[in-house]
Write a protein that holds these residues in place. Sequence first.
Motif, PDB file in Angstrom:
ATOM      1  N   PRO A 218     -15.208   3.149  -9.009  1.00  0.00           N
ATOM      2  CA  PRO A 218     -16.029   2.370  -8.088  1.00  0.00           C
ATOM      3  C   PRO A 218     -16.681   3.226  -7.023  1.00  0.00           C
ATOM      4  N   CYS A 219     -16.180   4.436  -6.851  1.00  0.00           N
ATOM      5  CA  CYS A 219     -16.768   5.300  -5.829  1.00  0.00           C
ATOM      6  C   CYS A 219     -17.986   6.032  -6.341  1.00  0.00           C
TER       7      CYS A 219
ATOM      8  N   VAL B   1      -6.509   0.575   5.369  1.00  0.00           N
ATOM      9  CA  VAL B   1      -7.566   1.588   5.446  1.00  0.00           C
ATOM     10  C   VAL B   1      -8.931   0.917   5.423  1.00  0.00           C
ATOM     11  N   SER B   2      -9.109  -0.038   4.535  1.00  0.00           N
ATOM     12  CA  SER B   2     -10.398  -0.716   4.403  1.00  0.00           C
ATOM     13  C   SER B   2     -10.779  -1.460   5.683  1.00  0.00           C
TER      14      SER B   2
ATOM     15  N   ILE C 165     -11.618   2.295  -1.987  1.00  0.00           N
ATOM     16  CA  ILE C 165     -10.167   2.430  -1.827  1.00  0.00           C
ATOM     17  C   ILE C 165      -9.499   1.061  -1.868  1.00  0.00           C
ATOM     18  N   ALA C 166     -10.126   0.056  -1.261  1.00  0.00           N
ATOM     19  CA  ALA C 166      -9.565  -1.296  -1.316  1.00  0.00           C
ATOM     20  C   ALA C 166      -9.488  -1.792  -2.751  1.00  0.00           C
TER      21      ALA C 166
ATOM     22  N   THR D  56      -7.612   1.063 -11.221  1.00  0.00           N
ATOM     23  CA  THR D  56      -6.768   1.126 -10.025  1.00  0.00           C
ATOM     24  C   THR D  56      -6.375   2.568  -9.767  1.00  0.00           C
ATOM     25  N   VAL D  57      -5.635   2.739  -8.683  1.00  0.00           N
ATOM     26  CA  VAL D  57      -5.165   4.070  -8.317  1.00  0.00           C
ATOM     27  C   VAL D  57      -4.273   4.665  -9.399  1.00  0.00           C
ATOM     28  N   PHE D  58      -3.641   3.795 -10.194  1.00  0.00           N
ATOM     29  CA  PHE D  58      -2.756   4.293 -11.253  1.00  0.00           C
ATOM     30  C   PHE D  58      -3.548   4.791 -12.461  1.00  0.00           C
TER      31      PHE D  58
END
Length: 756
Positions: free
Chosen positions: A5-6, A60-61, A99-100, A118-120
Amino acid sequence: MASSPCGNSNFDSGLEIKTRSVEQTLIPLVSQITTLINHKDKPKKSDRTLAAIHRVGQAVSVAVGRFVAVGEAIATENQELKDEMGQACFEARRAGDAIAQLTDVGSALPSQSDGRVTVFSDRTGMVKAARLLLSSVTKVLVLADRIVIKQIITSRNKVLVTLDHLERVSTFQEFVQIFSQFGNEMVEFAHLTGDRQNDLKDEKKKARMAAARAVLEKCTMMLLTASKTCLRHPDCESARINKDAVFHRMRCALEQVIEIVTEARSCGENKILPASIYNGIKDFKLSVECLRENLYSLSPQSVGSQLEALVERTEDFTDSAYTSHEQRQAILGLCQLARQDSQQLVHAWIEAQSVHAKEATEDMEVAILKTCQSVNDLRRELHKVAVSRASDLLKVHGEQLPLRALKAAGAEGNLEAVAEYSRKLTEQKEQLVETCRLLCHVSGTEPLEITCVHAEETFHVIGPQIISAAQTLALHPSSKIAKENLEVFCEAWESQLCDMALLLREINDVFEGRRGDKRPYLSLPRPGKHSANLKTAKAVKLDAEEQTSMAKLGLELRLLSSDMDTEVEKWEEQEHDIVRQSQSLASMTYNMYLFTRGEGLLKTTLDLFHQAEVLSEEGLQLCSSLRTFSTQLVDEEKSAVMTEMEKLVALCQQLQMGAKTPVQGKTATFQKVDSSIQKTRGILTVVLSLLPFCNKLNRKYKSERSSLGSPQDWRERQEASTPVKEEGALNGKNSNGFGVKSLEQHMTGLNLLESK
């Protein structure tokens, strides 16, 4: 696999963080992002782990959203930054949203089952998002920092315009009006630059900023009296020269501040510091010691040239007319020894290279150690010469004989005597200038080198200004304003001598390995404590002239706090109640000194009064500890301690009552500030007389206790011995401080100008 997504990010690695405030703002964000990136990548994640990751990601978001809102508001108010700030805020928001999304892991089921990234499943995407976020947030902060720089430049420009008006005034009424405006503008500039100085990360820049601000601080009062003198005696050439020198120095200091905050290079690369012997020795030792690892990194000729350049710098010591024959011979002997040891090293080095050795041979190792030892001995001798010269000068010039003679000759209208004593002052100035140069060679740190250069320049400039002020008084011996003007310049000279004494102590601390900063003593008001006067007292800031009036008394506080630190270090028991409480008093006193300079934690007079109240409480606690300590002493010793302790109790109570008493009006507030600092000075003077005496008794008590059965036995044995009490030990410190002229006296003097 779904795309990150970034997306692609351009990490701006060229951003340099120059202030502590920006750095401290980034630390929590870096910590949270590090938590997300460094999570343990286990096949099975618990609901607790998933919830924690989700919580941190959302935090963070949200934080980024608030942060961006502030950045966008800044962009709206500052059109010149609108485009850059808008782009940085856009990138920060995009990275925060990424990040969210990457941390939206609500269940323990693998994210691949529903196609979500996801982060995983996309650790690389998380890293990219984190890099973009840190880069964009840093850019927002750096852009916001430009606003602070812009405020300082705008403030400087206002001061310069008013300074030009002040220089051109021809009537007293116009001068009073413009100087009032100038004072207000200088207060604003002092606070902006003080905050900036405290915020800078670069210690060299902080030292240069402190030097420039010190010039402005001292020149403000000089400008007032020099201008008054010119108005009173418009045809006096020496008065004009005196005034022009002050205006020129203020403009140079204002320009230096702007060079520091904008990193300009308008004055020859910001006036590069002269090469010091300390740095030369450090670089030479580094080159020599590197030979242990690589025999072929340097040539023997380069090491020899480096040493000769170092020896050449010692000529500042050996060529000085003030260096004794014994000192000169010692320096020359050590230089020759360093050459001999260096030659032995080169010989062993060439031999090692001839047999293609891969590392230093035993002969080389011995030669390296001897060479390093010889240059260390040289540094030690140079340090001893510079410090002893400075100490001797401070003792001799502490009596201020040329200044007193100049004042007397000027008041008598004796131009011949003024010329004679001017020559003596010029000789004294040259000695001090040369000594500052020698101290710069051995100072040990770049900030201290900058301070040495500042001291050298100050003596070089103020000496001639004192002479021109004395000439003006000699031409107009009945002029009260000319007399006052000479007094102000003499006080600036005395103040610089005090600064030099502090500089000498700091150089010694570095040489002896004591480089710890002052412990911050955070005693600002807390809810529910020290708030008795909040409703009746009004917090105000001292203006530029009031700070100048306080400057000398503040310097004395700094000297006392430094002396206190020195005495405390001599105690073997650093956890002793007397030691801890004395350290607290010294630290609080240092805060009060910073207040007199417009720096530090105490921003307003109300802060100062709260600090004074806390200090008085700590002083009373110290009295309690002294009373307990005295119970183990014999009669004469106990009497001596109790006598000084009673003085301390009285001073602490007076300070406490004064700090709690509400006042109204600028004059009353300024008088309360003066009284608080005077009482603090008295408290430290008493404590300083007690510390060495109590330390001596404490060591004696411990020694006797180890050899006798009990404290009672020790006391009975001491009753038959010679009393320890020494008046000198308790009264050796001179408590007489500098007098303080209030701003009101100067302004009253303005109104009475015509009568003078």
